[in-house]
Design a protein around this motif. Structure first.
Motif, PDB file in Angstrom:
ATOM      1  N   GLU A 402      16.900  24.173  87.454  1.00  0.00           N
ATOM      2  CA  GLU A 402      15.490  24.568  87.467  1.00  0.00           C
ATOM      3  C   GLU A 402      14.692  23.773  86.425  1.00  0.00           C
ATOM      4  O   GLU A 402      15.228  23.349  85.399  1.00  0.00           O
ATOM      5  N   PRO A 403      13.387  23.538  86.683  1.00  0.00           N
ATOM      6  CA  PRO A 403      12.530  22.870  85.693  1.00  0.00           C
ATOM      7  C   PRO A 403      12.462  23.675  84.399  1.00  0.00           C
ATOM      8  O   PRO A 403      12.548  24.908  84.418  1.00  0.00           O
ATOM      9  N   TYR A 404      12.322  22.978  83.286  1.00  0.00           N
ATOM     10  CA  TYR A 404      12.146  23.684  82.013  1.00  0.00           C
ATOM     11  C   TYR A 404      11.211  22.879  81.112  1.00  0.00           C
ATOM     12  O   TYR A 404      11.153  21.646  81.192  1.00  0.00           O
ATOM     13  N   THR A 405      10.482  23.590  80.276  1.00  0.00           N
ATOM     14  CA  THR A 405       9.504  22.965  79.383  1.00  0.00           C
ATOM     15  C   THR A 405      10.166  22.634  78.051  1.00  0.00           C
ATOM     16  O   THR A 405      10.736  23.505  77.392  1.00  0.00           O
ATOM     17  N   VAL A 406      10.098  21.395  77.665  1.00  0.00           N
ATOM     18  CA  VAL A 406      10.636  20.942  76.374  1.00  0.00           C
ATOM     19  C   VAL A 406       9.677  21.306  75.254  1.00  0.00           C
ATOM     20  O   VAL A 406      10.077  21.802  74.206  1.00  0.00           O
ATOM     21  N   GLN A 407       8.385  21.058  75.485  1.00  0.00           N
ATOM     22  CA  GLN A 407       7.366  21.461  74.510  1.00  0.00           C
ATOM     23  C   GLN A 407       6.023  21.556  75.216  1.00  0.00           C
ATOM     24  O   GLN A 407       5.797  20.889  76.243  1.00  0.00           O
ATOM     25  N   ASP A 408       5.141  22.373  74.664  1.00  0.00           N
ATOM     26  CA  ASP A 408       3.822  22.592  75.262  1.00  0.00           C
ATOM     27  C   ASP A 408       2.747  22.118  74.288  1.00  0.00           C
ATOM     28  O   ASP A 408       2.422  22.799  73.318  1.00  0.00           O
ATOM     29  N   PHE A 409       2.231  20.929  74.522  1.00  0.00           N
ATOM     30  CA  PHE A 409       1.135  20.318  73.771  1.00  0.00           C
ATOM     31  C   PHE A 409       1.305  20.406  72.252  1.00  0.00           C
ATOM     32  O   PHE A 409       0.694  21.235  71.573  1.00  0.00           O
ATOM     33  N   LYS A 410       2.163  19.531  71.780  1.00  0.00           N
ATOM     34  CA  LYS A 410       2.338  19.317  70.350  1.00  0.00           C
ATOM     35  C   LYS A 410       2.262  17.819  70.072  1.00  0.00           C
ATOM     36  O   LYS A 410       2.448  16.991  70.963  1.00  0.00           O
ATOM     37  N   GLU A 411       2.010  17.490  68.807  1.00  0.00           N
ATOM     38  CA  GLU A 411       1.938  16.067  68.450  1.00  0.00           C
ATOM     39  C   GLU A 411       3.316  15.405  68.409  1.00  0.00           C
ATOM     40  O   GLU A 411       3.409  14.176  68.423  1.00  0.00           O
ATOM     41  N   ASN A 412       4.351  16.190  68.377  1.00  0.00           N
ATOM     42  CA  ASN A 412       5.703  15.646  68.356  1.00  0.00           C
ATOM     43  C   ASN A 412       5.969  14.782  69.587  1.00  0.00           C
ATOM     44  O   ASN A 412       5.720  15.198  70.730  1.00  0.00           O
ATOM     45  N   ARG A 430      -2.949  14.447  75.825  1.00  0.00           N
ATOM     46  CA  ARG A 430      -4.382  14.628  75.608  1.00  0.00           C
ATOM     47  C   ARG A 430      -4.660  14.468  74.120  1.00  0.00           C
ATOM     48  O   ARG A 430      -3.777  14.662  73.281  1.00  0.00           O
ATOM     49  N   MET A 431      -5.890  14.122  73.785  1.00  0.00           N
ATOM     50  CA  MET A 431      -6.306  14.071  72.396  1.00  0.00           C
ATOM     51  C   MET A 431      -6.690  15.480  71.936  1.00  0.00           C
ATOM     52  O   MET A 431      -7.282  16.248  72.697  1.00  0.00           O
ATOM     53  N   LYS A 432      -6.343  15.784  70.711  1.00  0.00           N
ATOM     54  CA  LYS A 432      -6.613  17.133  70.201  1.00  0.00           C
ATOM     55  C   LYS A 432      -8.102  17.447  70.190  1.00  0.00           C
ATOM     56  O   LYS A 432      -8.510  18.599  70.408  1.00  0.00           O
ATOM     57  N   ASP A 433      -8.926  16.423  69.951  1.00  0.00           N
ATOM     58  CA  ASP A 433     -10.362  16.672  69.882  1.00  0.00           C
ATOM     59  C   ASP A 433     -11.050  16.596  71.242  1.00  0.00           C
ATOM     60  O   ASP A 433     -12.259  16.801  71.334  1.00  0.00           O
ATOM     61  N   SER A 434     -10.314  16.297  72.308  1.00  0.00           N
ATOM     62  CA  SER A 434     -10.889  16.314  73.664  1.00  0.00           C
ATOM     63  C   SER A 434      -9.807  16.757  74.649  1.00  0.00           C
ATOM     64  O   SER A 434      -9.357  15.973  75.485  1.00  0.00           O
ATOM     65  N   PRO A 435      -9.387  18.027  74.565  1.00  0.00           N
ATOM     66  CA  PRO A 435      -8.263  18.519  75.370  1.00  0.00           C
ATOM     67  C   PRO A 435      -8.536  18.541  76.870  1.00  0.00           C
ATOM     68  O   PRO A 435      -7.593  18.661  77.664  1.00  0.00           O
TER      69      PRO A 435
END
Length: 445
Positions: A402-412, A430-435
């Motif tokens: 099954e699909p799995y999420t490694v991370q959800d919108f982090k700079e890492n 995405r850029m943090k200042d223009s999500p």
């Protein structure tokens, strides 16, 4: 009387030796035909046309596949009013470039030499140890003192038998008549390489690869998004040019200067995915610049070209480091514009460093880089042109599971996958200042 007898014996010995040599050459030729396979038709087509064009060549281009895919001599002919020839060959080592330069200079009244400085050809001695990349050239060169010198330079005496007797490379097939029969049938059915273009590969759906007479290899294959997974295997932080490669580079420049022949060094454009996955690329650029300045010759790295002058898109490449037909049609005129204009225009067309280029570009992602790990995992990281300010969502969908999420919108940027796991990685950035402005890629891993 004795003198005449001695002369007669001497002549007899010479005739016997000559006959023996001719018989040996005949047997060797037969064995070559029986056992030698044509692993890459590029060499025989290249050398046929090179000798056919003897005396015509004005501008010579030396280097690897980055040259014969990127520079179209037919376009250069129109721009220069001179005859241009790519004497480039697959993974061409610098010792090969040196002897090929001599071969061309001795048979043509050259006006200019252009030498490609691809980092894999300079950073270490691996290319020099790829013996077949040299003897695949000598196999098709005409006999000369230069050819003999080239053959002597390939791998030392322990490789000399394989160099001068091509069939000896295939001795494991001795007596394998099925192998011989298959090889002879392939040669019999081969397309006539005297015609142009010679087709190397045809995948259908408009994807094909052909070779033209002046050493240009045309691709209509496109680098697709799902292919943008690059294995990092080049680290230029310790050294950018090895001692042996530097020696041959100097020999090439000094040979040209002794002959009063202008020479220009250059690097063909590659994708940002590959360059970001190459450690300390700017160190390499600076090392080659230093060498070029020492001799007073120009060096142009087209990976540093400003995008407004060299607008190469993903569709301009066939993979992470070769241009296709569309790319060559964009690159060739710009290459001529730059090299014919002189170094005074350098700052107009180029950034000073690759780091400067990445910082100047709009925020972008280029794919995923990875390296093998000893503990059964792949270490992966997002290839982007921002170290901070950009955040990433990473979702993996294994072929099994099954699909799995490694991370959800982090700079890492970094993550790991099991080395035996394969599937699709969905990458959203995405850029943090223009999500609200997102860029999405789906890449096979």
């Amino acid at each position: 009387m004795r003198h005449r007898i001695w002369i007669g014996k001497y002549i007899g010995k010479m005739l016997g030796l000559s006959v023996g040599i001719l018989v040996f050459i005949g047997i060797a030729g037969l064995l070559n035909k029986m056992y030698k396979t044509d692993n890459d038709a590029h060499y025989r087509i290249l050398w046929h046309h090179f000798y056919e064009d003897e005396g015509k060549i004005d501008n010579l281009y030396l280097g690897s596949s980055h040259v014969y895919y990127a520079l179209d001599p037919r376009i250069l002919d129109e721009l220069t009013g001179e005859y241009n020839f790519n004497l480039a060959s697959p993974s061409q080592p610098l010792n090969g470039s040196y002897y090929l330069l001599r071969e061309a200079e001795q048979r043509n009244d050259l006006s200019h030499v252009y030498l490609e400085m691809y980092y894999l050809s300079t950073a270490n001695d691996d290319r020099l140890l790829m013996y077949q990349r040299n003897w695949s050239n000598t196999d098709y060169m005409k006999m000369s003192i230069n050819k003999i010198a080239y053959m002597r330079s390939i791998g030392g005496m322990n490789r000399f038998v394989n160099v001068i007797l091509p069939f000896s490379r295939y001795r494991k097939y001795l007596g394998d008549w099925d192998y011989v029969k298959e090889g002879l049938n392939e040669k019999k059915e081969e397309q006539d390489y005297y015609s142009e273009p010679y087709e190397i590969e045809n995948r259908g759906e408009g994807e094909r690869e052909v070779i033209y007479g002046q050493g240009f290899r045309e691709l209509t294959i496109v680098f697709k998004e799902y292919q943008k997974l690059y294995k990092q295997n080049e680290d230029l932080s310790e050294f950018s040019i090895s001692e042996k490669n530097e020696k041959y580079c100097r020999m090439i420049i000094e040979y040209c200067q002794r002959k009063g022949l202008p020479i220009t060094l250059f690097a063909s454009p590659m994708t940002d995915l590959r360059l970001i996955g190459t450690t300390d690329y700017d160190k390499y650029v600076n090392e080659i610049r230093k060498l070029a300045r020492e001799y007073g010759v120009a060096f142009y790295d087209f990976n540093l070209a400003r995008e407004e002058y060299l607008p190469l898109q993903d569709s301009s490449f066939r993979d992470d480091h070769h241009l296709n037909k569309c790319g060559a049609e964009v690159f060739t005129p710009f290459f001529y514009k730059v090299v014919s204009g002189g170094e005074a225009d350098y700052s107009t067309y180029f950034y000073d460093s690759y780091k400067d280029k990445l910082n100047a570009l709009a925020p972008a992602i280029y794919g995923i880089c990875y390296s093998d790990s000893a503990d059964g995992v792949h270490s992966m990281w997002v290839a982007s042109n921002r170290d901070t300010g950009m955040e990433y969502k990473i979702v993996l969908k294994p072929d099994e599971g099954e699909p799995y999420t490694v991370q959800d919108f982090k700079e890492n940027k970094e993550f790991q996958t099991p080395s035996e796991e394969h599937g699709i990685c969905t990458l959203v950035a995405r850029m943090k200042d223009s999500p609200e402005e997102e860029r999405k890629m789906e890449i096979n891993y």
